[in-house]
Scaffold this active site. Structure first.
Site, PDB file in Angstrom:
ATOM      1  N   ASP A  11       0.863  -1.177   0.000  1.00  0.00           N
ATOM      2  CA  ASP A  11       0.000   0.000   0.000  1.00  0.00           C
ATOM      3  C   ASP A  11       0.904   1.232   0.000  1.00  0.00           C
ATOM      4  O   ASP A  11       1.644   1.466   0.961  1.00  0.00           O
ATOM      5  CB  ASP A  11      -0.906   0.002   1.232  1.00  0.00           C
ATOM      6  N   ASP A 105      -2.584   2.284  -6.228  1.00  0.00           N
ATOM      7  CA  ASP A 105      -1.548   2.315  -5.192  1.00  0.00           C
ATOM      8  C   ASP A 105      -1.562   1.103  -4.269  1.00  0.00           C
ATOM      9  O   ASP A 105      -0.934   1.132  -3.210  1.00  0.00           O
ATOM     10  CB  ASP A 105      -1.700   3.581  -4.348  1.00  0.00           C
ATOM     11  N   GLU A 106      -2.231   0.031  -4.668  1.00  0.00           N
ATOM     12  CA  GLU A 106      -2.399  -1.097  -3.744  1.00  0.00           C
ATOM     13  C   GLU A 106      -2.470  -2.398  -4.524  1.00  0.00           C
ATOM     14  O   GLU A 106      -3.111  -2.477  -5.576  1.00  0.00           O
ATOM     15  CB  GLU A 106      -3.673  -0.894  -2.925  1.00  0.00           C
TER      16      GLU A 106
END
Length: 491
Positions: A11, A105-106
């Site tokens: 993350d 983003d993950e």
């Protein structure tokens, strides 16, 4: 269930805001809020400095401004975020073929499937190297969780924030989960959480104590069984490789409802151009053009048209979107518009109608329609000149001045635009103000966050951040490895 922590969850830390701080030296260490800046805007991401004031994602922007009036408020630059995301996802795919992106983003990674890790030690080393590589390639930081399941790996990465690595040791899972809120478990949102709370269940331990039969009675068979298994730390969900893209689309929400039909048409044409650029950037084409219109009363209409074959021709997409708009009543105003393409393929079938149209224009000596960028789209004649949205100098977006070079917009209004001239690799720059129609000031593309020069070696990581931590059931997390500054995560 696995016996080694070989599922990795990454993350990125306050991704949008961190990218803006890395791009703008004057904002490093300061409160930054990224999102829609209009009356209806919401926060997309807040930097950790802004979170101190209580600002968080999904909060109305007006509330954020009240909490942190001195923060920098910026419009998202999704092109930059996608570029950085692709770099990060490339690093993850170097670890394993099984990478499951959840957002820009993950992502989850199955390290065992890639032969990268097979036990706790090798998994820890892979996580440490990944964090260093991300910093070297993007200049940003990410938090990494390692565990034997997806659920626990995500919990570990949350505990690692910001800029850390946490490993949940096999055998400690039940004791770790027990005191946590029921909202920690996947699938437990506000409604389910309230339902469980009314039944006297607020922690994961209390879910396990209630028993499977009681959960089935409260939540139904499927949800009850799944939740009980997760409360016992049983999560057999596999990491699923990235799924094929089903559609490409863009949309804009407007601060003030658009009533002028000509303006609506211009916005649809602009969105069609943006959609085609994104389509081509992905090396795709599509058969079905989709128009989305949200009206003043929040009613949302979608209209679609399927072509004879896939296309990535901007003229074809614009014309199809315009035809679809003709069938939509925009009386009363429009608050959102979107254009998308579905039925994707990795090839293009030439559009015979478009070819015939271009040939007919050439035969009579008319110039063929050319593709324009959003900044260059010709304006149709109307009583009121309506500039395209990109020319409104959104706060935070990149510009270039013929004399002063690269900078970014601090703000605009009343015919003036204020620009700070700096780059990701410079010292904080000076601020200057120009007329919004200054011919020497133009929109620009974002610069890479990490400078690359021909012949330069890969940048080295000077500060790797906090080191890997483990989360046992009955003792505080311990830190292992060499030096490095940063906050120690706590369960």
């Amino acid at each position: 269930m696995r016996t080694a922590p070989t599922i990795l969850h990454l993350d990125m830390d306050a991704f949008f805001a961190s990218a803006e701080q890395a791009s703008k030296p004057s904002l490093r260490g300061k409160a930054v809020v990224v999102g829609g800046l209009g009356p209806r805007g919401v926060v997309a991401t807040a930097s950790y400095e802004a979170r101190v004031f209580g600002v968080h994602s999904a909060m109305p922007m007006a509330q954020a401004r009240r909490l942190a009036p001195n923060a920098a408020y910026l419009v998202p630059r999704f092109g930059l975020y996608r570029e950085v995301s692709e770099q990060v996802m490339g690093l993850l795919r170097g670890l394993s073929p099984l990478v499951e992106p959840l957002s820009l983003d993950e992502a989850f990674v199955d390290l065992e499937a890639g032969g990268t890790a097979w036990d706790e030690g090798s998994a820890r080393l892979a996580g440490v190297k990944l964090r260093a590589d991300i910093r070297a390639v993007t200049g940003l930081t990410g938090s990494v969780g390692l565990a034997a399941s997806k659920m626990l790996a995500k919990i570990a990465s949350e505990q690692a924030k910001p800029d850390g690595l946490v490993v949940i040791e096999p055998g400690t899972e039940r004791a770790l989960l027990g005191p946590m809120s029921v909202r920690t478990l996947p699938g437990v949102g506000p409604a389910t959480g309230d339902h469980l709370r009314r039944a006297g269940i607020t922690t994961v331990d209390e879910i396990a104590e209630a028993g499977e039969d009681e959960l089935v009675r409260l939540l139904g068979k499927a949800h009850g069984h799944a939740l009980y298994a997760m409360a016992l730390a049983h999560d057999e969900r596999p990491v699923v490789a990235e799924r094929e893209t089903k559609s490409v689309s863009v949309e804009d929400t407007y601060d003030v409802d658009i009533h002028d039909r000509v303006r609506v048409g211009l916005e649809v044409q602009r969105l069609a151009d943006r959609c085609v650029r994104r389509l081509r950037g992905a090396g795709l084409s599509g058969r079905t053009i989709v128009l989305k219109v949200r009206r003043y009363d929040f009613s949302t209409l979608t209209r679609s048209e399927t072509l004879r074959g896939p296309t990535d021709d901007s003229t074809v997409v614009r014309e199809a979107a315009a035809r679809l708009l003709e069938a939509v009543d925009t009386t009363g105003g429009v608050r959102l518009l979107g254009v998308g393409v579905t039925g994707l393929a990795d090839y293009t079938q030439e559009d015979l109608f478009a070819q015939a149209h271009a040939q007919a224009q050439a035969a009579v000596g008319e110039p063929a329609v050319q593709e324009h960028s959003a900044e260059e789209t010709p304006q149709e004649s109307s009583e009121e000149h309506v500039p395209p949205a990109e020319r409104r100098w959104p706060a935070g977006h990149d510009v270039r001045h013929a004399e002063f070079g690269h900078g970014w917009v601090q703000g605009s209004g009343l015919g003036r635009v204020t620009v700070r001239f700096e780059t990701p690799y410079s010292e904080p720059g000076r601020v200057r103000t120009f007329r919004t129609d200054d011919p020497e000031l133009e929109p620009a593309e974002p610069l890479p966050l990490v400078e690359r020069r021909p012949g330069d070696p890969e940048p080295r990581v000077a500060d790797p951040g906090p080191q890997a931590s483990s989360v046992p059931a009955s003792r505080p997390k311990s830190r292992s490895g060499g030096g490095g500054a940063g906050a120690t995560s706590r369960p």
